[in-house]
Design a protein around this motif. Structure first.
Motif, PDB file in Angstrom:
ATOM      1  N   HIS A   6       0.848  -1.180   0.000  1.00  0.00           N
ATOM      2  CA  HIS A   6       0.000   0.000   0.000  1.00  0.00           C
ATOM      3  C   HIS A   6       0.886   1.233   0.000  1.00  0.00           C
ATOM      4  N   MET A   7       0.426   2.279  -0.634  1.00  0.00           N
ATOM      5  CA  MET A   7       1.190   3.513  -0.675  1.00  0.00           C
ATOM      6  C   MET A   7       0.250   4.686  -0.472  1.00  0.00           C
ATOM      7  N   TYR A   8       0.657   5.622   0.330  1.00  0.00           N
ATOM      8  CA  TYR A   8      -0.116   6.826   0.605  1.00  0.00           C
ATOM      9  C   TYR A   8       0.103   7.807  -0.541  1.00  0.00           C
ATOM     10  N   LEU A  34       6.925  10.919   0.511  1.00  0.00           N
ATOM     11  CA  LEU A  34       5.525  10.551   0.729  1.00  0.00           C
ATOM     12  C   LEU A  34       5.386   9.646   1.946  1.00  0.00           C
ATOM     13  N   ALA A  35       6.278   8.681   2.063  1.00  0.00           N
ATOM     14  CA  ALA A  35       6.225   7.767   3.203  1.00  0.00           C
ATOM     15  C   ALA A  35       6.471   8.518   4.504  1.00  0.00           C
ATOM     16  N   ASP A  36       7.459   9.407   4.511  1.00  0.00           N
ATOM     17  CA  ASP A  36       7.766  10.162   5.720  1.00  0.00           C
ATOM     18  C   ASP A  36       6.570  10.982   6.181  1.00  0.00           C
ATOM     19  N   HIS A  37       5.791  11.474   5.243  1.00  0.00           N
ATOM     20  CA  HIS A  37       4.609  12.268   5.570  1.00  0.00           C
ATOM     21  C   HIS A  37       3.392  11.375   5.835  1.00  0.00           C
ATOM     22  N   GLY A  38       3.221  10.342   5.020  1.00  0.00           N
ATOM     23  CA  GLY A  38       1.992   9.559   5.065  1.00  0.00           C
ATOM     24  C   GLY A  38       1.943   8.462   6.106  1.00  0.00           C
ATOM     25  N   GLY A  72      12.095   6.708   6.959  1.00  0.00           N
ATOM     26  CA  GLY A  72      13.419   6.805   7.541  1.00  0.00           C
ATOM     27  C   GLY A  72      13.748   8.175   8.093  1.00  0.00           C
ATOM     28  N   CYS A  73      12.737   8.991   8.334  1.00  0.00           N
ATOM     29  CA  CYS A  73      12.993  10.354   8.803  1.00  0.00           C
ATOM     30  C   CYS A  73      13.255  10.371  10.309  1.00  0.00           C
ATOM     31  N   LEU A  74      13.887  11.436  10.758  1.00  0.00           N
ATOM     32  CA  LEU A  74      14.128  11.650  12.180  1.00  0.00           C
ATOM     33  C   LEU A  74      13.628  13.032  12.565  1.00  0.00           C
ATOM     34  N   PRO A  75      12.865  13.226  13.630  1.00  0.00           N
ATOM     35  CA  PRO A  75      12.378  12.141  14.455  1.00  0.00           C
ATOM     36  C   PRO A  75      11.478  11.229  13.635  1.00  0.00           C
ATOM     37  N   GLY A  76      11.307  10.022  14.108  1.00  0.00           N
ATOM     38  CA  GLY A  76      10.627   8.988  13.344  1.00  0.00           C
ATOM     39  C   GLY A  76       9.120   9.116  13.290  1.00  0.00           C
ATOM     40  N   ALA A  77       8.537   8.222  12.506  1.00  0.00           N
ATOM     41  CA  ALA A  77       7.089   8.189  12.336  1.00  0.00           C
ATOM     42  C   ALA A  77       6.391   7.892  13.656  1.00  0.00           C
ATOM     43  N   ASP A  78       7.051   7.126  14.544  1.00  0.00           N
ATOM     44  CA  ASP A  78       6.445   6.848  15.839  1.00  0.00           C
ATOM     45  C   ASP A  78       6.283   8.119  16.668  1.00  0.00           C
ATOM     46  N   TRP A  79       7.274   9.003  16.583  1.00  0.00           N
ATOM     47  CA  TRP A  79       7.216  10.286  17.303  1.00  0.00           C
ATOM     48  C   TRP A  79       6.065  11.143  16.758  1.00  0.00           C
TER      49      TRP A  79
END
Length: 93
Positions: A6-8, A34-38, A72-79
């Protein structure tokens, strides 16, 4: 074997950047952006649905388990997910 991914994205993005869906196209940077945002936003939507099914409040959450290989962004998607859900930052400890 991976059967489905799936892709946002949006119709506007696909119209303005058709190479994003082309096999072997040089669009990796755009896909990563897109992944870093979505990813966090999709995670937040799924979490809100799960919380609604659970029937308790966001403030009752004590732990967050999050995994992705797309962002792969920092801070991460969990943050970002913690912020989108309004969870206390101590939940990340």
């Amino acid at each position: 074997m991976i059967e489905k991914r799936h892709m946002y994205t949006s119709d506007d993005l696909l119209r303005s950047t058709p190479s994003i869906t082309a096999y072997s196209s040089p669009s990796l940077t755009l896909r990563q952006e897109l992944a870093d945002h979505g990813v966090p936003r999709l995670g937040a939507e799924a979490a809100r649905n799960a919380i609604a099914d659970w029937g308790k409040q966001v403030s009752d959450i004590t732990h967050l388990i999050f995994a992705t290989s797309a962002s792969g962004c920092l801070p991460g998607a969990d943050w970002e997910l913690v912020n989108l859900l309004g969870l206390p930052r101590k939940i990340m400890a």
